[in-house]
Motif scaffolding. Sequence first.
Motif, mmCIF file in Angstrom:
data_model
loop_
_atom_site.group_PDB
_atom_site.id
_atom_site.type_symbol
_atom_site.label_atom_id
_atom_site.label_comp_id
_atom_site.label_asym_id
_atom_site.label_seq_id
_atom_site.Cartn_x
_atom_site.Cartn_y
_atom_site.Cartn_z
ATOM 1 N N SER A 1 35.855 -1.368 22.497
ATOM 2 C CA SER A 1 35.467 -1.595 23.897
ATOM 3 C C SER A 1 34.816 -2.959 24.092
ATOM 4 O O SER A 1 34.984 -3.585 25.142
ATOM 5 N N LEU B 1 34.451 7.726 24.328
ATOM 6 C CA LEU B 1 35.364 7.438 25.425
ATOM 7 C C LEU B 1 34.646 6.751 26.585
ATOM 8 O O LEU B 1 35.241 5.939 27.308
ATOM 9 N N CYS B 2 33.380 7.054 26.764
ATOM 10 C CA CYS B 2 32.597 6.341 27.784
ATOM 11 C C CYS B 2 32.457 4.861 27.435
ATOM 12 O O CYS B 2 32.449 4.001 28.331
ATOM 13 N N ALA C 1 35.627 3.284 28.542
ATOM 14 C CA ALA C 1 35.670 3.167 30.001
ATOM 15 C C ALA C 1 34.786 2.029 30.496
ATOM 16 O O ALA C 1 35.122 1.353 31.477
ATOM 17 N N LEU D 1 46.269 6.600 29.313
ATOM 18 C CA LEU D 1 45.332 7.323 28.446
ATOM 19 C C LEU D 1 45.976 8.623 27.986
ATOM 20 O O LEU D 1 46.444 9.423 28.795
ATOM 21 N N SER E 1 33.779 12.460 30.100
ATOM 22 C CA SER E 1 34.611 11.315 29.727
ATOM 23 C C SER E 1 35.540 10.922 30.865
ATOM 24 O O SER E 1 35.708 9.737 31.173
ATOM 25 N N VAL F 1 35.961 7.397 32.866
ATOM 26 C CA VAL F 1 37.253 6.720 32.979
ATOM 27 C C VAL F 1 37.596 6.478 34.443
ATOM 28 O O VAL F 1 38.081 5.408 34.822
ATOM 29 N N CYS G 1 37.960 2.630 35.064
ATOM 30 C CA CYS G 1 39.373 2.258 34.895
ATOM 31 C C CYS G 1 40.169 2.633 36.142
ATOM 32 O O CYS G 1 40.980 3.573 36.116
ATOM 33 N N LEU H 1 44.278 3.064 36.228
ATOM 34 C CA LEU H 1 44.958 4.091 35.433
ATOM 35 C C LEU H 1 46.217 4.575 36.145
ATOM 36 O O LEU H 1 46.177 4.956 37.317
#
Length: 663
Positions: free
Chosen positions: A185, A207-208, A211, A220, A232, A236, A240, A243
Amino acid sequence: SDDFCPGGSIYPNLKESSLFLYPNQDVYFPPCKRYRISAPFVFAGGKFEQKKPSIEALPDECLFEIFRRLPGGQERSTCACVSKRWLTLVSNIRRDEISDNKTPQASDLEHENANKKGGVSSEDVDSDVEGDGYLSRSLDGKKATDIRLASIAVGTASHGGLGKLFIRGSKSRHGVTTVGLRAISRRCPSLRVLSLWNLSSVGDEGLCEIANGCHQLEKLDLCHCPSITDKSLLAVAKGCPNLTDLTIEGCANIGNEGLQAIARSCPNLKSVSIKDCPLVGDQGVASLLSSASYSLTKVKLQALNITDVSLAVIGHYGKAVTDLSLTSLPNVSEKGFWVMGNGHGLQKLKSFTVTSCRGATDSGLEAVGKGCPNLKQLCLSKCPFLSDKGLSSLAKVAGSLECLQLEECHRISQFGFFCFLINCGAKLKVISFANCLGIKDLNSGLPPLSPCESLRSLSIHNCPGFGDASLFALGKLCPQLQHVELCGLHGITDAGVLPLLESCEAGLLKVNLSGCVNLSDKVVQTISNLHGWTLELLNLDGCKISDASLVAIAENCQLLTDLDISKCTITDSGIAALAHFNPVNLQILSVSGCSMVSDKSLPSLGKLGETLLGLNLQQCKAISSRAVELLTEQLWRFPSSGMICYYFLSLKMGVGFFMAEFP
């Protein structure tokens, strides 16, 4: 103590001596002038030893500050190669944390020199600058670790940037954790595609991090990540907004709340696939469909606790949906399919797949056919309540249908099969039936009917009731066939196949008769004589053919590229005949399980090898391993083939040999 310093302590106040001693360590600093780097004396083995100064003694905070002040990315990459500790520190430097420590005079001088030379300055070619993210990396099994992720984060940043990352985890205790994803990240802001499979050690924190650092994320894929929850997806959705593709499979802790957040914040969503998520219900699915009504084109729902409500929402809001797949939805009834078809929202639907849905009945599928005027491909599998009536009705209302595939629909009989062919529209090109046990052979011939001129491909797999009478009728109905697959049909003989072959006017391109054990050389000779000028693929696996068939193939099928004669009663003479005529286009040859092919075929196989890309000799027990070795050496001598050869030997399975061409 006098033992350390004879004559008494050198400190007037004994308490002050503690300031020079580290707790729990026998370390002594002599009272002398401090140097820029002061190395302590360590008492060990009854004497004092002076420790050599080391940069490793610096804490992480100091090293971090040093690394981020290095003049370029190449220097940082070099430091990352020193140790795992340094790699971890370098991989955690964000782009905005890199310090530009050039003086104004140095920068001006550099630009002036660059202009004089007609080149560019180091700032323009700094190898640490992230590119557009065109690189792809994949980690599988035991290779999926935090250290490797940190290496990828540092390495790709100086070579164009990481765009796609695929991680397939394992049960190793050294798997990917939040630490590795944090490195990605911070160093890979151009990441657009992220796929995480079987990562039980990755949770919301990891996952955070993605993001918060990878705002360009577009695709994803989360598969079997049990520690990831709605938290999570909330991150996202916030970080994001671009997406477009979301795939969630086997994530037991993801539910409606996360999907609703994605629906609110990701207006460009184009593809959604959700499988085996017990917490996902109608609310989550409805939010996605209603919020992305004009952008969502692909929807796949499998093994979810959704009801007819979700199908009603799809039918009303799926205005842009072109591909829809519904699998194992036990709570969806006939009403759901009926409402979805009558919602008039699926005007752009082109491909529809239904598997193991009890609600897929005659009336439900008829409604779908009416409500989807542009439906081109329909795949129905394990639909126990679909009967001949529904299939016939579907043929009348689905005028744009080009491909129909049915598998394990046991209530479909030969009546429904032929009714569909008779009533289908003029656009039908492909029809495929597999494992439909309800199909039985015709007891009597059909009355004169108009043929289905548009059908080009016919595939019947493992329908034991399909016999010669049905094939005879198909020959009259389908005169323009180019692809024919009749596999595992033990009830057909030469009497049924020959009329079908003789009625094909356009010339067959591909013929697959594997597993039809009652077919003989006469069928192969007819194929070669009538369709040899167009035939490209011929599969005779398990048929009762002899060397006579190979002679006919070699003489007439000059365009043939793929030939499978596995488990046939051919001998060395047949292989010799095939090599004698030497079809110049033959690329794939399989003689697996031909027990009468021996080492005598080595010269013939060597001659065929001049054009072959693949050769299968598995379970040819009469061919020795020595013959395979000689054949390998011979094929290596062809400089024009450009092949890399692979062969494998097994005492139990026989001898196998395979070749693959690389550009």
